[in-house]
Design a protein around this motif. Structure first.
Motif, PDB file in Angstrom:
ATOM      1  N   ARG A   1     -14.399  -1.082   1.614  1.00 58.80           N
ATOM      2  CA  ARG A   1     -13.552   0.121   1.611  1.00 58.80           C
ATOM      3  C   ARG A   1     -13.564   0.826   2.957  1.00 58.80           C
ATOM      4  NH1 ARG A   1     -16.703   2.842  -3.124  1.00 58.80           N
ATOM      5  NH2 ARG A   1     -18.269   2.163  -1.644  1.00 58.80           N
ATOM      6  N   ASP A   2     -14.584   0.565   3.761  1.00 58.36           N
ATOM      7  CA  ASP A   2     -14.728   1.189   5.076  1.00 58.36           C
ATOM      8  C   ASP A   2     -14.071   0.296   6.131  1.00 58.36           C
ATOM      9  OD1 ASP A   2     -15.477   2.330   7.469  1.00 58.36           O
ATOM     10  OD2 ASP A   2     -17.631   2.279   7.050  1.00 58.36           O
ATOM     11  N   ARG A   3     -12.836   0.604   6.434  1.00 54.97           N
ATOM     12  CA  ARG A   3     -12.023  -0.237   7.328  1.00 54.97           C
ATOM     13  C   ARG A   3     -12.666  -0.411   8.707  1.00 54.97           C
ATOM     14  NH1 ARG A   3      -6.651  -1.951   6.735  1.00 54.97           N
ATOM     15  NH2 ARG A   3      -5.629  -2.382   8.715  1.00 54.97           N
ATOM     16  N   ILE A   4     -13.296   0.627   9.205  1.00 59.45           N
ATOM     17  CA  ILE A   4     -13.921   0.556  10.532  1.00 59.45           C
ATOM     18  C   ILE A   4     -15.086  -0.420  10.532  1.00 59.45           C
ATOM     19  CG2 ILE A   4     -15.217   1.878  12.263  1.00 59.45           C
ATOM     20  CD1 ILE A   4     -13.402   4.289  11.467  1.00 59.45           C
TER      21      ILE A   4
ATOM     22  N   ILE B   1      -9.630   1.444  -7.935  1.00 58.54           N
ATOM     23  CA  ILE B   1      -8.581   1.085  -6.978  1.00 58.54           C
ATOM     24  C   ILE B   1      -9.186   0.915  -5.581  1.00 58.54           C
ATOM     25  CG2 ILE B   1      -6.503   1.928  -5.779  1.00 58.54           C
ATOM     26  CD1 ILE B   1      -5.925   0.854  -8.590  1.00 58.54           C
ATOM     27  N   ASN B   2     -10.047   1.847  -5.183  1.00 60.08           N
ATOM     28  CA  ASN B   2     -10.672   1.746  -3.860  1.00 60.08           C
ATOM     29  C   ASN B   2     -11.476   0.472  -3.708  1.00 60.08           C
ATOM     30  OD1 ASN B   2      -9.758   3.993  -2.465  1.00 60.08           O
ATOM     31  ND2 ASN B   2     -11.289   5.328  -3.367  1.00 60.08           N
ATOM     32  N   GLU B   3     -12.241   0.125  -4.712  1.00 53.66           N
ATOM     33  CA  GLU B   3     -13.095  -1.053  -4.591  1.00 53.66           C
ATOM     34  C   GLU B   3     -12.340  -2.359  -4.824  1.00 53.66           C
ATOM     35  OE1 GLU B   3     -17.533  -2.442  -5.534  1.00 53.66           O
ATOM     36  OE2 GLU B   3     -16.929  -0.361  -5.501  1.00 53.66           O
ATOM     37  N   ASN B   4     -11.492  -2.410  -5.849  1.00 53.54           N
ATOM     38  CA  ASN B   4     -10.855  -3.672  -6.236  1.00 53.54           C
ATOM     39  C   ASN B   4      -9.512  -3.929  -5.570  1.00 53.54           C
ATOM     40  OD1 ASN B   4     -13.053  -4.071  -7.888  1.00 53.54           O
ATOM     41  ND2 ASN B   4     -12.021  -3.500  -9.752  1.00 53.54           N
ATOM     42  N   LEU B   5      -8.960  -2.949  -4.873  1.00 57.71           N
ATOM     43  CA  LEU B   5      -7.680  -3.137  -4.201  1.00 57.71           C
ATOM     44  C   LEU B   5      -7.746  -2.818  -2.707  1.00 57.71           C
ATOM     45  CD1 LEU B   5      -4.680  -3.864  -4.616  1.00 57.71           C
ATOM     46  CD2 LEU B   5      -4.263  -1.415  -4.835  1.00 57.71           C
ATOM     47  N   ILE B   6      -8.274  -1.662  -2.361  1.00 62.39           N
ATOM     48  CA  ILE B   6      -8.329  -1.266  -0.948  1.00 62.39           C
ATOM     49  C   ILE B   6      -9.254  -2.196  -0.166  1.00 62.39           C
ATOM     50  CG2 ILE B   6      -8.905   0.583   0.689  1.00 62.39           C
ATOM     51  CD1 ILE B   6      -6.368   1.060  -1.091  1.00 62.39           C
ATOM     52  N   GLY B   7     -10.391  -2.555  -0.752  1.00 61.46           N
ATOM     53  CA  GLY B   7     -11.301  -3.493  -0.088  1.00 61.46           C
ATOM     54  C   GLY B   7     -10.634  -4.819   0.228  1.00 61.46           C
TER      55      GLY B   7
ATOM     56  N   GLU C   1      -3.299  -8.596  -8.184  1.00 55.07           N
ATOM     57  CA  GLU C   1      -2.315  -9.672  -8.330  1.00 55.07           C
ATOM     58  C   GLU C   1      -1.103  -9.409  -7.431  1.00 55.07           C
ATOM     59  OE1 GLU C   1      -2.285 -12.597 -10.108  1.00 55.07           O
ATOM     60  OE2 GLU C   1      -4.359 -12.220 -10.676  1.00 55.07           O
ATOM     61  N   GLY C   2      -0.609  -8.190  -7.457  1.00 57.81           N
ATOM     62  CA  GLY C   2       0.531  -7.833  -6.613  1.00 57.81           C
ATOM     63  C   GLY C   2       0.205  -7.927  -5.138  1.00 57.81           C
ATOM     64  N   LEU C   3      -0.960  -7.453  -4.759  1.00 53.04           N
ATOM     65  CA  LEU C   3      -1.408  -7.531  -3.369  1.00 53.04           C
ATOM     66  C   LEU C   3      -1.462  -8.984  -2.903  1.00 53.04           C
ATOM     67  CD1 LEU C   3      -3.023  -5.779  -1.042  1.00 53.04           C
ATOM     68  CD2 LEU C   3      -4.970  -6.980  -2.018  1.00 53.04           C
TER      69      LEU C   3
END
Length: 175
Positions: free
Chosen positions: A46-49, A93-99, A150-152
């Protein structure tokens, strides 16, 4: 999935239920450099940096296998018969999609010879659970986050096909 050329595999979530089995499998493969990380140790997707910093140090990654994620049968934030608070949905959402989104977007530009990214998902990413078989109802947040994954995956699979980078989900049932 993998041919016999020398390769570097990034395994994310190597301490989890699925990831620990994958770790045992990959560590004994010939011509394979295995880089194993886990959010409990050293990489929060989740931490993009921090993901960007990690990938800049590991540019030789060819394959990414993501077995990490938030799962409702392990999470302690769900009550037996209540609806979920909005903050719970956002955590999933943060863990399962944003990551996974961060891994895809950063690795396609930072890894010099990336061939494939595989995410472990759930059959509940394509269908609704049959609630009567569970002691505690399946989490709305878990199911919605897996539908979003799935969409991602489909979005990036079609976007990156012309660059010969495969993006796939492996949908598992109960483990």
């Amino acid at each position: 999935i993998f041919n016999m050329e020398k390769r570097t595999i990034l395994l994310i979530g190597h301490r989890g239920l699925i990831g620990s089995y994958l770790f045992k499998f990959f560590k004994n493969q010939k011509k394979t450099k295995l880089v194993a990380v886990d959010k409990k140790e050293n990489l929060d997707l989740r931490d993009r940096i921090s993901v960007e910093k990690f990938l800049k140090k590991n540019k030789d990654i060819n394959y990414i296998v993501n077995a990490s994620g938030k799962n409702d049968h392990i999470a302690k934030d769900l009550k037996k018969n209540s609806y979920e608070d909005d903050h719970v949905l956002l955590e999933y959402i943060n863990e399962n999609l944003i990551g996974p989104k961060n891994i895809i977007e950063l690795s396609i530009n930072l890894c010099t010879n990336l061939k494939s990214i595989i995410h472990f998902s759930s059959l509940y990413g394509i269908k609704s659970p049959y609630h009567p078989i569970y002691k505690r109802k399946k989490s709305l947040s878990y199911c919605v986050s897996k539908h979003a994954m799935e969409g991602l995956t489909k979005y990036y699979a079609t976007l990156l096909a012309n660059r010969n980078i495969r993006i796939n989900n492996i949908r598992v049932g109960g483990v």
